[in-house]
Scaffold this active site. Structure first.
Site, PDB file in Angstrom:
ATOM      1  N   ASP A  26     -68.913  26.690 125.009  1.00  0.00           N
ATOM      2  CA  ASP A  26     -68.578  27.333 126.371  1.00  0.00           C
ATOM      3  C   ASP A  26     -67.323  26.313 126.629  1.00  0.00           C
ATOM      4  O   ASP A  26     -67.474  24.845 126.426  1.00  0.00           O
ATOM      5  CB  ASP A  26     -69.667  27.191 127.204  1.00  0.00           C
ATOM      6  CG  ASP A  26     -69.356  27.623 128.778  1.00  0.00           C
ATOM      7  OD1 ASP A  26     -68.826  28.599 128.772  1.00  0.00           O
ATOM      8  OD2 ASP A  26     -69.468  26.691 129.681  1.00  0.00           O
ATOM      9  N   GLU A  40     -64.721  29.257 123.094  1.00  0.00           N
ATOM     10  CA  GLU A  40     -64.228  29.879 124.261  1.00  0.00           C
ATOM     11  C   GLU A  40     -62.972  28.941 124.483  1.00  0.00           C
ATOM     12  O   GLU A  40     -62.952  27.917 125.239  1.00  0.00           O
ATOM     13  CB  GLU A  40     -65.110  29.790 125.204  1.00  0.00           C
ATOM     14  CG  GLU A  40     -64.267  30.500 126.690  1.00  0.00           C
ATOM     15  CD  GLU A  40     -65.302  30.444 127.778  1.00  0.00           C
ATOM     16  OE1 GLU A  40     -65.217  31.394 128.703  1.00  0.00           O
ATOM     17  OE2 GLU A  40     -66.023  29.505 127.903  1.00  0.00           O
TER      18      GLU A  40
END
Length: 587
Positions: A289, A325
């Site tokens: 993330d 990401e």
């Protein structure tokens, strides 16, 4: 300009003629339905997770049974829907490597096994047969660690399972059942920040509050003070006051998500232990993330951090996978491949203005789409020769694809076809395969309950409590779509199966055949090992032909295809006839 209106008028004319002839007996199914009974009142199937209703076999091939429904825009499907004969099913050829077909799951909204209204790990386990039946052999679980929020992107314990989702034993069972089905499991690894309720942050703040006015923090006394970014100055608006002190901390996403400091060797050692514990539990990879925010605007630091963690995890499991990401431009994503980690989500291809959706609705031509795929190959491989692209259409942070394409079933199918013929490991957000919708920009509205059935509420979740009510879905649930050969869900199954039949689709080196590529028609080859396949695209709303004679590829034969409503692609005397919005695989 696409020609949906003309097609609709023609279909209405056909319907009137059929009714006059006494044959107007079309069945209801996958069309747009704004009736209040077809909102997100998701249900399920039996406790084993196996669908009991359907006309598609376990490998995703369409049968010739049943009649098709009207389309999402009210069109009556052609007679091809009713027959739906498909003669090109091949043997599966699934390679056991890190090229996978991934299914993204928000556990909270997926399937509720115990009736408390919240999805859980047991619910995911019960639905593994459905996921495998769709052809997915990888799962990405959004955060499952303890957290005070519904989304769980603020972790309080990196070693645990949030109690709303179940227990560690539930997780171990899920891992075992995934592996028994050949499914690899990756989990969200949220390390850019922790929760403000994490013990590390709480102890660091307590320590700072006890310091004298001119006393500097000492990590030998409190190691956690180095785990975060603390300063006596409020650097910018992303820095927040530590209560009762004159110290500030960084929290780029939210005040309750303090940013972690990966300049700290002690913190890195801590996360090595955490990563090891999850790998020992059987986790096959991490979704990283906010990878571009480890240190704001510092690509070099961030890529080094990714490389450090991936190298460590690979030392524990040589098959370990990582996808990160990096919500940025294609050029920035290319820079992050210098981390030598396998995958970055392809944000250039995804979202409402991404390359896939534009090509699906005909805003860009097939020629442009294949040129874009070639550019990804050239740019990404220049940074990391072993890269695995991670394309997707939308994810949990975006409005759903059905919104971007105005619930146009034909365009939704074409978006799937485009995605599933791209290189790498495609990611599909839960519910995308049935055309689920979202609403506005509120995150909760992008994470609504999975619609398992329009009539059976077994396993229905309540979804996020702050989601708006009355968001009506345009398409039926899983149970109803499985029974409809021409449904969006069954299109997804056929598209994923093509990948599982033809490993060249994911792994092959792309070459554009210029002589066969012009405007809405495009032809590429993909070469993997000693095998070459061709992929022909027609993303117009008209039937088009492609002459292979003299191209060097006239010896190829049809291996499989994707059409909107069961139309047949033919190859006769060297001429490939492609119906509107169709894709054909040749070899």
């Amino acid at each position: 300009m696409k020609k949906k209106q003309l097609i609709s008028m023609a279909c209405v004319f056909i319907l009137i003629v059929s009714m006059l002839a006494g044959c107007g007996q079309g069945s209801a199914g996958s069309g747009e339905n704004t009736d209040s009974t077809n909102t997100e009142s998701a249900g399920g199937v039996d406790s084993t997770g196996t669908e009991s209703v359907g006309s598609v076999d376990s490998q995703g091939s369409a049968t010739a049974e049943g009649e098709a429904a009207s389309g999402a825009d009210g069109n009556v499907d052609s007679s091809a829907d009713a027959a739906y004969v498909y003669d090109y099913e091949q043997e599966l050829n699934i390679i056991d490597d890190n090229y996978r077909n991934y299914y993204e799951i928000f556990v909270y909204s997926f399937y509720d096994s115990d009736g408390d209204g919240i999805g859980d790990l047991k619910g995911v386990t019960q639905k593994l047969d459905y996921i495998a039946d769709m052809g997915f052999n990888g799962i990405w679980l959004m955060p499952i660690m303890p957290s005070p929020t519904y989304h769980k992107y603020d972790v309080t314990d990196y070693y645990g399972i949030d109690e709303a989702y179940g227990t560690m034993d539930d997780f171990k069972t899920l891992v075992d059942e995934c592996h028994a089905r050949g499914i690899r499991l990756i989990i969200d690894f949220v390390i850019n920040h922790s929760s403000s309720q994490h013990m590390w942050f709480k102890e660091a703040c307590t320590y700072l509050s006890g310091l004298g006015e001119n006393e500097e923090p000492d990590s030998s006394v409190c190691p956690y003070v180095d785990y975060y970014h603390f300063s006596k100055e409020q650097v910018n608006g992303d820095w927040y006051k530590v209560n009762g002190t004159d110290w500030y901390y960084e929290g780029v996403f939210w005040s309750e998500m303090p940013d972690l400091n990966f300049s700290s060797e002690a913190l890195k050692s801590e996360f090595e232990d955490i990563a090891k514990s999850w790998i020992e539990l059987g986790v096959d990879g991490f979704r990283m993330d906010a990878a571009m925010h480890f240190e704001e605007s510092d690509i070099s630091f961030n890529t080094e951090t990714l490389n450090w963690l991936f190298t460590y995890c690979k030392s524990l499991n040589p098959d370990f996978y990582m996808v990160s990401e990096v919500w940025a431009s294609e050029s920035a994503i290319t820079s992050y491949y210098a981390s030598m980690t396998p995958s970055m989500f392809n944000f250039d291809a995804g979202d409402a203005e991404g390359k896939i959706i534009k090509a699906a609705k005909g805003a860009t031509k097939a020629e442009t789409f294949v040129q874009t795929m070639l550019k990804y190959q050239e740019d990404f491989s220049a940074s990391n020769p072993d890269y695995i692209d991670a394309p997707f259409i939308t994810n949990h942070d975006m409005g759903r694809v059905a919104n971007a394409l105005q619930s146009n079933e034909d365009d939704l199918k074409m978006a799937c076809g485009m995605l599933m013929t791209m290189n790498g490991s495609p990611f599909v957000y839960y519910g995308e395969e049935i055309g689920m919708k979202s609403k506005g920009t509120k995150d909760e509205n992008k994470r609504l309950p999975m619609v398992w059935s329009d009539t059976d509420t077994t396993g229905m979740t309540d979804g996020p409590k702050d989601a708006d009510s009355g968001i009506t879905m345009s398409f039926p649930g899983v149970e109803q779509q499985i029974a409809d050969n021409s449904s969006l869900l069954n299109y997804y199954k056929r598209a994923v199966r093509l990948r599982n039949e033809n490993p060249e689709i994911a792994r092959g080196k792309i070459e554009i055949v210029d002589s066969l590529t012009d405007g809405y028609l495009a032809f590429i080859t993909k070469t993997w090992e000693d095998s070459v396949i061709g992929i022909a695209y027609n993303n117009s709303d008209e039937e088009m032909t492609l002459s292979l004679t003299g191209s060097g590829y006239e010896g190829m034969a049809i291996r499989g295809y994707l059409t909107l409503h069961g139309e047949v692609i033919t190859l006769e005397d060297g001429t490939l006839t492609l119906p509107a919005d169709s894709i054909c695989i040749l070899k």
